[in-house]
Design an enzyme around this catalytic site. Structure first.
Site, mmCIF file in Angstrom:
data_model
loop_
_atom_site.group_PDB
_atom_site.id
_atom_site.type_symbol
_atom_site.label_atom_id
_atom_site.label_comp_id
_atom_site.label_asym_id
_atom_site.label_seq_id
_atom_site.Cartn_x
_atom_site.Cartn_y
_atom_site.Cartn_z
ATOM 1 N N HIS A 1 34.268 6.839 70.264
ATOM 2 C CA HIS A 1 35.377 7.744 70.668
ATOM 3 C C HIS A 1 35.829 7.763 72.340
ATOM 4 C CE1 HIS A 1 35.206 8.868 66.099
ATOM 5 N NE2 HIS A 1 34.296 9.277 66.759
ATOM 6 N N HIS B 1 33.868 8.682 74.974
ATOM 7 C CA HIS B 1 32.650 7.270 75.282
ATOM 8 C C HIS B 1 33.321 7.026 75.999
ATOM 9 C CE1 HIS B 1 30.802 8.811 70.085
ATOM 10 N NE2 HIS B 1 30.077 9.772 71.781
ATOM 11 N N THR C 1 25.360 4.440 71.468
ATOM 12 C CA THR C 1 25.207 5.334 70.687
ATOM 13 C C THR C 1 24.878 5.326 68.733
ATOM 14 O OG1 THR C 1 26.805 7.416 69.276
ATOM 15 C CG2 THR C 1 27.258 5.406 70.206
ATOM 16 N N ARG C 2 25.103 6.196 67.960
ATOM 17 C CA ARG C 2 24.898 6.078 66.458
ATOM 18 C C ARG C 2 26.284 6.299 66.216
ATOM 19 N NH1 ARG C 2 20.153 9.215 65.926
ATOM 20 N NH2 ARG C 2 21.204 10.268 64.165
ATOM 21 N N ARG D 1 22.681 14.203 74.286
ATOM 22 C CA ARG D 1 22.304 14.891 74.088
ATOM 23 C C ARG D 1 22.076 14.721 72.766
ATOM 24 N NH1 ARG D 1 24.123 19.996 71.047
ATOM 25 N NH2 ARG D 1 22.972 21.412 72.492
#
Length: 597
Positions: free
Chosen positions: A196, A199, A191-192, A286
């Site tokens: 959290h 995740h 993930t960029r 997404r």
């Protein structure tokens, strides 16, 4: 464990005993200085991250990848990896050239076997699906040389990296660590954003589903301008991996990838790369690897395009897609659940990355523990101040005499009144100091604008406001500056004053001289001005004063949160006895050591 794609890991690193001899040889070769993107690509080519690719792509590979997402020999490879250069570079067929860092450190020797032309528009259309200059790679490609170079690579050393050394693992090292976990199946996650709770929950569920290990594998090369910097992201990954994941189920490693933000193609590419690092499952979320929205506000890619493309090719690639399921928080049960499995009547809470940024980080509010772990909240609070203390660039563009400088000066004063730190970069002043010696050719004008953009980006990165006033006549170059600064921190202000009014205001008579042919290359007369297609703000100076226009910009910045509406009211208290004025001729009774208060 799954084998690397193509059967083996490519290894382009020369033997230690050959390095000194090759260094001496390279000292007599012509050199090419690599960009940061090309250095990232060279590193992953050298260590096998791009296996089976073993060089910057030649013509046949490039053409088939662009059109069919395959190398010339047949294997899937969805994104071009090329080394662009200029026609005047000292590069010749069947000759060697030294590849160096921007500071001239030797990295590799390339034996030139191909030099060929490539088509920017074709790559934009086929790979990125758009020629819109709001796409970071589409605008970046405009500055790449028109020729690509390919040939055998001998890599003497990898680009020097000094941060997180213990996490910068080669594919072979990652595979070894994953094997030590004792689990055959491996699911990779990227993930960029900082990690959290959602995740964390998602990755833990994925590990349970495959009954395997987790490869936390953040990209630490080039990501989207304006993304959370990798130093902050990796700190959150490391804190959570150490405290909240089972040690025998997780491996944290860094990926020196220069992302292309190619949406669906990039998701397929990411999965291929993770296979080389040992993963046979890959989580796709997404809008995976999306650059956001285009100049009309429309997303570049559909929200599930990436999932659909990877699902089409997962059997051939050997990497199964794990879709990012939407999870919501059940506060009454203190747990996360997939949205499709929520009991009727249950209370829920959810939050997007945008809400985390806008509603909490940008307002200086502490993130609640159901959103993020305390360790992550602390790291983010250290790195990201409230939005009214974050940087932004206000970029004025328009014809000479449009009123850019006057409005910028008023805006600077108003921003100082609101307590912001401001640097005014006026085009005329910059040419006197930063760009002295540049002419007015298109190349020199672009160089001048890029210099202003570079300085502005540094000011913004360090939390200041850069107010820039320059004609900046070319749309492409302005979009390059937007990408330098970061699209979310760039406000383009088009000062839309008619040409005839600019000529009327011209006290120096420059327009008249251009009309008579006494000077050439004057913007608006014999050199074009390309008005912005979708600026954030348009100002009309015939209807409004410079002050009115500056206050309009202040309102925009207040609405965006970069400026407080009013200065915070300081409540007046009765002075502390120690701070009251002492009678004349007698010392003030300050406590010892507090005279600097």
């Amino acid at each position: 464990m799954i084998t690397p794609y193509g059967g083996r890991l490519v290894d382009l690193l020369v033997r230690d005993e050959d390095v000194e001899e090759l260094k001496d040889y390279a000292s007599r070769l012509p050199s090419v200085q690599l960009s940061e993107r090309s250095m990232c690509d060279l590193e992953l080519l050298a260590v096998g991250g791009f296996s089976p690719l073993d060089r910057f792509m030649g013509r046949l590979d490039h053409e088939r990848v662009v059109n069919e997402m395959r190398l010339a020999s047949g294997p899937l490879f969805p994104v071009p990896v090329t080394l662009p250069t200029e026609p005047d570079a000292d590069i010749h067929l069947d000759a060697d050239v030294a590849l160096r860092t921007p500071t001239n450190d030797l990295l590799a020797i390339l034996t030139v076997e191909e030099i060929y032309r490539w088509d920017r528009d074709e790559v934009a259309d086929r790979v990125f699906g758009s020629r819109d200059l709001r796409h970071p790679l589409v605008v970046e490609m405009q500055r790449w040389g028109p020729l690509n170079v390919s040939g055998r690579l001998r890599v003497l050393r990898l680009p020097p990296r000094y941060d997180f050394r213990e996490l910068r693992l080669l594919p072979a090292q990652v595979r070894e660590r994953l094997q030590r976990t004792g689990h055959r199946d491996v699911v990779a996650f990227q993930t960029r954003n900082p990690l959290h709770r959602v995740h964390e929950e998602l990755t833990k569920r994925a590990v349970q589903v495959v009954d395997g290990a987790l490869l936390l594998h953040p990209s630490v090369g080039m990501t989207r301008p304006g993304d959370v910097d990798h130093y902050t992201r990796v700190r959150t990954y490391r804190a959570l991996a150490e405290r909240y994941y089972a040690a025998d189920r997780v491996v944290l490693a860094l990926l020196p990838l220069a992302m292309r933000l190619a949406g669906p193609r990039e998701a397929l590419w990411h999965a291929l790369i993770r296979r080389n690092y040992g993963a046979n499952h890959f989580i796709v979320g997404r809008d995976h690897a999306s650059p956001g929205t285009d100049s009309t506000g429309k997303p570049f890619y559909g929200p599930y395009d990436a999932q659909e493309l990877l699902q089409r090719f997962e059997a051939e690639l050997g990497v199964k897609m794990v879709p990012f399921q939407e999870l919501v928080y059940l506060p009454d049960e203190d747990r996360y659940e997939e949205i499709a499995r929520i009991p009727n009547g249950a209370r829920t809470a959810s939050i997007s990355g945008t809400q985390v940024r806008d509603d909490y980080l940008n307002r200086g509010r502490t993130l609640p523990q159901w959103i993020t772990r305390p360790e992550t909240a602390e790291i983010l609070a250290e790195t990201y101040p409230p939005r009214h203390r974050q940087g932004i660039c206000v970029w004025f563009t328009g014809l000479s005499g449009a009123g850019k400088s006057t409005t910028a000066e008023v805006l600077t004063t108003l921003l100082l009144e609101h307590g912001r730190q401001v640097t005014l970069l006026d085009g005329d002043v910059v040419r006197t100091h930063l760009s002295k010696g540049l002419g007015f050719s298109r190349e020199d004008r672009d160089t001048n604008i890029r210099r202003i953009g570079f300085v502005a980006a540094e000011i913004v990165r360090h939390g200041g406001i850069a107010v820039c006033a320059a004609i900046s006549p070319y749309r492409l170059t302005r979009n390059e500056v937007r990408q330098m600064v970061g699209a979310e921190r760039f406000v383009e202000v088009f000062v839309d004053t008619p040409l005839e009014e600019c000529e009327r205001r011209d006290a120096k008579g420059m327009y008249a001289m251009a009309r008579r042919g006494e000077i050439t290359g004057w913007t608006g007369i014999d050199d074009p001005y390309e008005a912005p297609s979708h600026p954030e703000i348009v100002l009309e100076t015939l209807r409004s004063s410079a002050e009115d226009n500056a206050r309009h910009i202040i309102t925009h910045l207040v609405d965006a949160g970069f400026v407080r509406a009013t200065a915070p009211f300081a409540k007046i208290h009765t002075p502390h006895p120690a701070l009251r004025c002492a009678p004349r001729g007698r010392p003030s009774p300050l406590p010892e050591g507090e005279g600097e208060a």
